[in-house]
Design an enzyme around this catalytic site. Structure first.
Site, PDB file in Angstrom:
ATOM      1  N   CYS A  87       0.807  -1.282  -0.089  1.00 57.90           N
ATOM      2  CA  CYS A  87       0.166  -0.055   0.002  1.00 57.90           C
ATOM      3  C   CYS A  87       0.924   1.115  -0.217  1.00 57.90           C
ATOM      4  O   CYS A  87       1.717   1.341  -1.405  1.00 57.90           O
ATOM      5  CB  CYS A  87      -0.658   0.114   1.086  1.00 57.90           C
ATOM      6  SG  CYS A  87      -2.117   1.189   1.147  1.00 57.90           S
ATOM      7  N   HIS A 196      -3.348  -5.994   0.803  1.00 57.34           N
ATOM      8  CA  HIS A 196      -2.624  -6.095   2.690  1.00 57.34           C
ATOM      9  C   HIS A 196      -2.659  -7.281   2.986  1.00 57.34           C
ATOM     10  O   HIS A 196      -3.533  -7.742   3.141  1.00 57.34           O
ATOM     11  CB  HIS A 196      -3.301  -5.151   3.862  1.00 57.34           C
ATOM     12  CG  HIS A 196      -3.434  -3.887   3.533  1.00 57.34           C
ATOM     13  ND1 HIS A 196      -2.296  -2.696   3.965  1.00 57.34           N
ATOM     14  CD2 HIS A 196      -4.105  -2.350   3.243  1.00 57.34           C
ATOM     15  CE1 HIS A 196      -2.610  -2.091   3.962  1.00 57.34           C
ATOM     16  NE2 HIS A 196      -3.304  -1.212   2.989  1.00 57.34           N
ATOM     17  N   GLU A 198      -0.885  -8.765   4.716  1.00 60.93           N
ATOM     18  CA  GLU A 198      -1.071  -8.896   6.108  1.00 60.93           C
ATOM     19  C   GLU A 198      -1.483  -9.234   6.923  1.00 60.93           C
ATOM     20  O   GLU A 198      -1.935  -9.430   8.057  1.00 60.93           O
ATOM     21  CB  GLU A 198       0.672  -7.423   7.010  1.00 60.93           C
ATOM     22  CG  GLU A 198      -0.080  -6.422   6.904  1.00 60.93           C
ATOM     23  CD  GLU A 198      -0.209  -5.108   5.541  1.00 60.93           C
ATOM     24  OE1 GLU A 198      -0.809  -4.638   5.942  1.00 60.93           O
ATOM     25  OE2 GLU A 198      -0.240  -5.788   4.742  1.00 60.93           O
TER      26      GLU A 198
END
EC number: 6.3.5.3
Length: 227
Positions: A87, A196, A198
Site C-alpha cells: 500500500c 494488504h 499482512e
C-alpha cells in the site's frame, strides 16, 4: 539460520506491527527499522508497510522516499535484497523509482476498504514463489490513492516481461490500469502490492490465510529453494 526481515516504521505508519506479526508467523526473525536510521542492521529482506508516511503530504510516499533508511534500502535493493512495499510502501517504491508508474487518487474519489479477490500471475518473484500460477487469493484492500497508472509503453512492457504480479478479480476497487494490483521489478526481488497480505494471515482476523504466502515465499527465496 533464521532469516531476518526488517520492517520500516515511518511517521504515520500504521500497519508496521501487522507486517511484523505476519513475518513472525511465517517463521522469520523480525527487526524493526526506523526511518531516520540508515542502518539496515544486517537484515535479509525489508517490508515497507502501509499507512500514511509523513502524513501523505505532497504525494503519498513522496517525502518517505527521502528518509535516511531509504538511501540504504535503495542500494540494497539494487544489489538483490528482497523488498516488499505494501500500500503506502508500494507508493514509496514508485516514488523511489524502484518500480515504474505511480499510485494516484482512486478513480471514483472514494476510500475503499473491503476484502478483495486477486489473481496471482507472477510466481517466480522473491515474494510469490509459493503460489500457483493463476491462483486466486482473498486479501483486504484499503486505500484512497491506490489507482496504479503508467503510460502505455510501461504497461505493455510490464505485460510482455511478466512483471504484473497480481490483478484485481471480481471488481476493480480503485480503477487501476489493466486491473493491476501488484508489480515487480525486472530482477523479481522488489514487489509492490496495493492490497494488504499482512491482514490475511490468521483465521481469527483475516478473510483468509492467503496473505501468509508472501512472507513464506521470501523465506523460501532466502533459503535458496528454487521457485
Amino acid at each position: 539460520m533464521t532469516a531476518r526481515i526488517g520492517v520500516v516504521t515511518f511517521p504515520g505508519s500504521l500497519d508496521d506491527g501487522d507486517a511484523a506479526r505476519a513475518a513472525r508467523l511465517a517463521g522469520a526473525e523480525v527487526v524493526r527499522l526506523w526511518h531516520g536510521d540508515p542502518d539496515l542492521h544486517q537484515v535479509d529482506a525489508v517490508v515497507l508497510p502501509g499507512g500514511f508516511s509523513y502524513g501523505d503530504y505532497l504525494r503519498c510516499g513522496a517525502i518517505a522516499r527521502f528518509a535516511p533508511v531509504m538511501e540504504s534500502l535503495i542500494a540494497a535493493a539494487h544489489e538483490g535484497m528482497p523488498v516488499l512495499g505494501i500500500c503506502n510502501g508500494f507508493q514509496i517504491l514508485c516514488e523511489a523509482h524502484l518500480l515504474p508508474g505511480a499510485l494516484t487518487r482512486n478513480e471514483h474519489l472514494h476510500f475503499r476498504n473491503r476484502d478483495q479477490w486477486l489473481r496471482i500471475e507472477a510466481v517466480k518473484t522473491a515474494w510469490t514463489n509459493t503460489f500457483q500460477p493463476e491462483q486466486d487469493v482473498l486479501i483486504p484492500v484499503k486505500n484512497g490513492e491506490g489507482r496504479y497508472v503508467a503510460d502505455r509503453y510501461v504497461l505493455d512492457q510490464l505485460e510482455a516481461e511478466g512483471r504484473v504480479v497480481a490483478r484485481y478479480q471480481r471488481g476493480n476497487p480503485n480503477g487501476s490500469e489493466r486491473d493491476i494490483a501488484a508489480i515487480t521489478n525486472e530482477a523479481g526481488n522488489v514487489v509492490g502490492i496495493m492490497p494488504h497480505p499482512e491482514h490475511a494471515v490468521e483465521a481469527l482476523t483475516g478473510p483468509s490465510l492467503d496473505g501468509l504466502g508472501f512472507f513464506t515465499s521470501v523465506l523460501k527465496h532466502l533459503a535458496g529453494v528454487p521457485a
